[in-house]
Design an enzyme around this catalytic site. Structure first.
Site, PDB file in Angstrom:
ATOM      1  N   GLY A  10       0.847  -1.202   0.000  1.00 36.09           N
ATOM      2  CA  GLY A  10       0.000   0.000   0.000  1.00 36.09           C
ATOM      3  C   GLY A  10       0.877   1.244   0.000  1.00 36.09           C
ATOM      4  N   THR A 104       6.123  -6.577   1.534  1.00 37.65           N
ATOM      5  CA  THR A 104       7.256  -6.337   0.626  1.00 37.65           C
ATOM      6  C   THR A 104       8.578  -6.720   1.290  1.00 37.65           C
ATOM      7  OG1 THR A 104       6.027  -4.489  -0.287  1.00 37.65           O
ATOM      8  CG2 THR A 104       8.379  -4.545  -0.770  1.00 37.65           C
ATOM      9  N   ASP A 126       0.543   1.734   8.931  1.00 41.74           N
ATOM     10  CA  ASP A 126       0.120   0.859  10.030  1.00 41.74           C
ATOM     11  C   ASP A 126       1.118   0.847  11.203  1.00 41.74           C
ATOM     12  OD1 ASP A 126      -1.906   0.213   8.285  1.00 41.74           O
ATOM     13  OD2 ASP A 126      -0.956  -1.634   7.598  1.00 41.74           O
ATOM     14  N   ARG A 269     -23.969   6.864  14.529  1.00 40.27           N
ATOM     15  CA  ARG A 269     -23.545   6.972  13.125  1.00 40.27           C
ATOM     16  C   ARG A 269     -22.132   6.409  12.989  1.00 40.27           C
ATOM     17  NH1 ARG A 269     -28.216   8.319  12.519  1.00 40.27           N
ATOM     18  NH2 ARG A 269     -28.950  10.206  11.464  1.00 40.27           N
ATOM     19  N   ARG A 278      -4.260   7.562   3.717  1.00 39.11           N
ATOM     20  CA  ARG A 278      -3.015   7.248   3.003  1.00 39.11           C
ATOM     21  C   ARG A 278      -2.648   8.284   1.955  1.00 39.11           C
ATOM     22  NH1 ARG A 278      -3.648   1.190   1.541  1.00 39.11           N
ATOM     23  NH2 ARG A 278      -3.293   1.937  -0.576  1.00 39.11           N
TER      24      ARG A 278
HETATM   25  O1  F6P Z   1      -1.203  -1.515   4.966  1.00 39.04           O
HETATM   26  C1  F6P Z   1      -1.778  -0.282   4.702  1.00 39.04           C
HETATM   27  C2  F6P Z   1      -3.268  -0.400   4.555  1.00 39.04           C
HETATM   28  O2  F6P Z   1      -3.794   0.887   4.309  1.00 39.04           O
HETATM   29  C3  F6P Z   1      -3.996  -1.081   5.706  1.00 39.04           C
HETATM   30  O3  F6P Z   1      -4.161  -0.216   6.799  1.00 39.04           O
HETATM   31  C4  F6P Z   1      -5.268  -1.506   5.024  1.00 39.04           C
HETATM   32  O4  F6P Z   1      -5.855  -2.627   5.652  1.00 39.04           O
HETATM   33  C5  F6P Z   1      -4.818  -1.861   3.644  1.00 39.04           C
HETATM   34  O5  F6P Z   1      -3.599  -1.214   3.436  1.00 39.04           O
HETATM   35  C6  F6P Z   1      -5.787  -1.486   2.564  1.00 39.04           C
HETATM   36  O6  F6P Z   1      -5.274  -1.965   1.379  1.00 39.04           O
HETATM   37  P1  F6P Z   1      -5.799  -1.603  -0.082  1.00 39.04           P
HETATM   38  O7  F6P Z   1      -5.235  -0.263  -0.443  1.00 39.04           O
HETATM   39  O8  F6P Z   1      -5.250  -2.689  -0.931  1.00 39.04           O
HETATM   40  O9  F6P Z   1      -7.290  -1.555  -0.022  1.00 39.04           O
END
Ligand code: F6P
Length: 345
Positions: A10, A104, A126, A269, A278
């Site tokens: 990711g 990775t 994470d 909610r 991210r």
């Molecule tokens: O490892 C980073 C992360 O954002 C995790 O927190 C999350 O579970 C996962 O990647 C989501 O992955 P993707 O971008 O493949 O949906």
């Protein structure tokens, strides 16, 4: 000497800052730099381009990765290792710098054991990698999640609601714990401690009886929950698998919210932050950490320190064994939850 660099798994804020730092330091060492496209795929498919000071200028503050990324694991691809080794030989690559998270860098560890000259750089929002106190990307994700919790507070208060905020973090609760403490959450649910939804409901009822008519619950996506007495705690997944064949997490926030509403009668909610955590520009902290990692990783190549990764220990950048760093996940220590609990009244 030719050195190749890849970003895998990711993406996270700070990847471009590391790439820039590696390329700048590489020019001092006289390395020729090659960027591999989309993680290990760049080697499997022989897909790469030259990285120069010019092509990496102006990217320090940019989110994402100019190299592209994927979760493709060369050990799960037919003849993957052979294809990687052939690409390395054909292109005269002396060493590979792999910037990645647990997936990775686990593949990098195996590559190193197979004789490939590899240096790792730990990245992930994470913060679950052992061997380093922090990974870059984490600070930015926490900032984003904290701001979201702040914003949820005002609307929850106006409407006298419970709002459940689901954050990422895969199988650890670092983002939830940090954003929960920083944002003053009233409940924090994490994978390290199976959630007891009845206790959560009772806690929210006590708060309400004490005049606090709204509450914020932060839940990490990897939190295990038990819905009935005859069930074990379960992970909540979307039912789909990612590129690496791992179950995609997500959905726990909705279940927690409906259980809270059912047990307390409070209007509840849910807000799922998802990939917002991210994206975008890295914080100053992540830019600095990524830059220090990048310079150090390049120096590791120059010193021939292979099978290791750059890591943060205290405020020092050191080299850690890749196999050690990827042996198990770094979980949130109990002490953090004890601190958080002080404010759950
Ligand atoms: O490892 C980073 C992360 O954002 C995790 O927190 C999350 O579970 C996962 O990647 C989501 O992955 P993707 O971008 O493949 O949906």
């Amino acid at each position: 000497m030719k050195v190749a660099v890849l970003t895998g798994g990711g993406d996270c804020p700070g990847l471009n800052a590391v790439i820039r730092a590696i390329v700048r330091r590489a020019s001092e060492h006289g390395f020729e730099m090659m960027g591999l496209r989309d993680g290990w795929k760049g080697l499997l498919d022989d897909n790469h381009f030259r990285l120069t000071r010019e092509t990496t200028s102006g990217i320090l503050h940019r989110g994402g990765t100019i190299l592209g990324t994927s979760r493709v694991n060369p050990f799960k691809v037919e003849n993957g290792l052979e294809r990687v080794k052939r690409a390395i030989e054909r292109n005269g690559i002396h060493a590979v710098i792999a910037i990645g998270g647990e997936g990775t860098l686990s593949a990098a560890t195996r590559m190193a054991q197979e004789g490939v000259r590899i240096v790792g750089v730990p990245k992930t929002i994470d913060n679950d990698l052992n061997g380093t106190d922090f990974t870059f990307g984490f600070d930015t994700a926490v900032m984003i999640a904290t701001e979201a919790v702040d914003r949820l507070h005002s609307t929850a208060e106006s409407h006298k609601r419970v709002i459940v905020c689901e954050v990422m973090g895969r199988h650890v609760g670092w983002i939830a714990t940090y954003a929960g403490i920083a944002g003053g959450a009233d409940v924090i649910l994490v994978p390290e401690i199976p959630a007891d939804l009845e206790a959560v409901a009772q806690h929210l009822q006590r708060r309400n009886a004490g005049g606090r008519t709204f509450s914020i619950v932060v839940v990490a996506e990897g939190t295990r929950i038990k819905l009935s007495a005859d069930q074990n705690e379960q992970l909540v997944t979307t039912g789909a698998l990612d590129e690496a064949g791992r179950p995609r997490l997500g959905g726990v926030g909705n279940i927690v919210a409906s259980e809270i509403e059912r047990r307390t009668g409070f209007e509840t909610r849910v807000s799922v932050l998802g990939h917002i955590q991210r994206g975008g520009a890295p914080t100053a902290h992540d830019r600095v950490l990524a830059t220090r990692f990048g310079v150090h990783a390049c120096d590791m190549v120059a010193r021939g320190e292979f099978g290791r990764m750059a890591a943060l220990r205290g405020n020092e950048i050191v080299s850690e064994n890749l196999a050690e760093a990827t042996r198990e996940l770094k979980r949130v220590p109990k002490e953090f939850f004890e601190v958080a609990q002080v404010f759950f009244g």
